[in-house]
Write an enzyme that holds these catalytic residues in place. Structure first.
Site, mmCIF file in Angstrom:
data_model
loop_
_atom_site.group_PDB
_atom_site.id
_atom_site.type_symbol
_atom_site.label_atom_id
_atom_site.label_comp_id
_atom_site.label_asym_id
_atom_site.label_seq_id
_atom_site.Cartn_x
_atom_site.Cartn_y
_atom_site.Cartn_z
ATOM 1 N N ASP A 79 -3.823 2.444 -5.220
ATOM 2 C CA ASP A 79 -2.516 2.416 -4.553
ATOM 3 C C ASP A 79 -2.221 1.157 -3.750
ATOM 4 O O ASP A 79 -1.291 1.132 -2.959
ATOM 5 C CB ASP A 79 -2.337 3.670 -3.680
ATOM 6 N N GLU A 80 -3.019 0.093 -3.937
ATOM 7 C CA GLU A 80 -2.709 -1.117 -3.163
ATOM 8 C C GLU A 80 -2.991 -2.370 -3.960
ATOM 9 O O GLU A 80 -3.840 -2.381 -4.861
ATOM 10 C CB GLU A 80 -3.495 -1.151 -1.848
ATOM 11 N N ASP B 99 0.865 -1.186 0.000
ATOM 12 C CA ASP B 99 0.000 0.000 0.000
ATOM 13 C C ASP B 99 0.902 1.237 0.000
ATOM 14 O O ASP B 99 1.807 1.356 0.828
ATOM 15 C CB ASP B 99 -0.889 -0.022 1.246
#
Ligand code: TTP
Ligand code: MG
Length: 374
Positions: free
Chosen positions: A122-123, A24
């Protein structure tokens, strides 16, 4: 008497054989802004339109760690953020830069394994039980990925390493920013038991409140609950809570494999015997194919028609074209053309199928920014 009295459910099995990494990015949007504009560093950065420009309406997408010291969080109103930190620097956000960084990161992950499940911009989860580098240590792999991301994007990330997705996700959040947390099967129960219930992925404010009412504040409290009582209070989710308290989450990664084709077919128990009936069915199938293409944001450059006669003899015929199509009227016209050339209505039709292949994405502007479908 507890609800569960007298009934026993089998104990679930804990799979500890896999190696899962969750990555993340740290304060993702604001980190991209700071990278591209170094004068922002050390100052409170808030990704939102300035409330002065919106009459106080906007919402905070994220804030850097400096701004978080003022209590500013994602999803807070920009006006509230302004009250907490009037000197904060409000930035509207440059989504194409975030998207580009996200795709770069995705590419790095795919150098290690193709078992990558992106969860948001974003992960992502990676299953590195087997990996392209044949490295046994998932910890070493996670370190390498974090280093590659830093070297190639100048952005920091946090990683969690464990034997399932659920624990890897909690682990990546455990030490941020630029953290790496490894939870072995031996450590898992103690790690989960000390965890406040609201930190469990998938347990939001509403469920936390309900848990608190049942005197469940930590993983250890959850562990004490009978499975049937959890089912009684939380329905099907209760099964998953029971397992999570025991460090069990055997769900594989959900891989969004690229679709290669979209096809629909129908079997007719009463075989079709007229041209009109066949064309009507092709029109219907074309509509169904159009709907799936639309859902996946795809268009196609080949149409395939499948025909099965009453005798069970089956043929497939296809036609390709250079300009991609996605409308049912176009799909139908190619399908009807194929039928016209190759179909024989007097043989009675038992099955018809229409498939679109040679798919490519429909280029369109990003309309909705959240959730992020990349
Ligand atoms: P997060 O990973 O939740 O947050 P983050 O990366 O900013 O910070 P952290 O270090 O705690 O991981 O979300 C990733 C990005 O998604 C975030 O930078 C901005 C965007 N986002 C929104 O636009 N709205 C939201 O409500 C959330 C939670 C995130
Ligand atoms: Mg993040």
């Amino acid at each position: 008497m507890p609800f569960s009295a007298g009934i026993e459910l089998p104990e679930p099995h804990r799979d500890t054989t896999r190696k899962i990494i969750h990555i993340d990015m740290d304060a993702f949007f604001s980190s991209v802004e700071e990278r591209d504009c170094p004068s922002l560093r050390g100052k409170p950065v808030i990704i939102a339109k300035h409330p002065r420009k919106t009459g106080g309406k906007g919402i905070v997408a994220t804030a850097n760690y400096v701004a978080r010291q003022y209590g500013i969080r994602s999803a807070m109103s920009a006006y509230e953020a302004y009250k907490r930190c009037p000197e904060g620097i409000f930035i509207e956000g440059n989504f194409s830069a975030y998207r580009e960084a996200s795709l770069q990161i995705r590419d790095i992950m795919h150098r290690y394994t193709d078992l990558v499940e992106p969860m948001s911009i974003d992960e992502a989860y990676l299953d590195v039980t087997e990996n392209k580098l044949n490295i046994k240590s998932a910890t070493l792999l996670a370190k390498n990925i974090q280093q590659d991301i830093w070297r190639e994007t100048r952005l920091t990330s946090s990683a969690g390493v464990s034997y399932n997705k659920f624990i890897a996700k909690i682990a990546s959040d455990y030490r941020k920013p630029a953290g790496l947390t490894v939870i072995t099967p031996e450590q898992a129960l103690a790690f989960i038991h000390q965890l406040p219930i609201e930190k469990f992925p998938g347990i939001g404010p509403k469920t936390s409140k309900k848990m608190h009412e049942l005197k469940i504040y930590t993983g250890a409290d959850l562990y004490q609950m009978e499975q049937l009582d959890l089912i009684h209070h939380f329905g099907k989710a209760g099964i998953s809570y029971y397992r999570k308290a025991r460090g069990i989450d055997n769900k594989p990664l959900n891989l969004q494999r690229e679709r290669k084709s979209v096809g629909k077919e129908h079997t007719y128990f009463q075989p079709l015997t007229s041209e009109a009936a066949v064309l009507k069915e092709l029109r219907r199938l074309a509509k169904e194919v159009e709907a799936v293409l639309e859902r996946h944001g795809k268009q196609c450059k080949t149409i395939v028609v499948k025909i099965r006669y009453r005798s069970f003899e089956t043929l497939t015929r296809q036609t390709s074209f250079t300009a991609p199509i996605r409308d049912s009227a176009d799909i139908y016209s190619y399908a009807a053309e194929l039928w016209d050339k190759f179909g024989q209505v007097d043989r009675e039709i038992r099955l018809l199928g229409v498939t679109a292949t040679k798919l490519e994405p429909v280029e369109h502007q990003m309309i909705s920014l959240f959730p992020y479908h990349l």
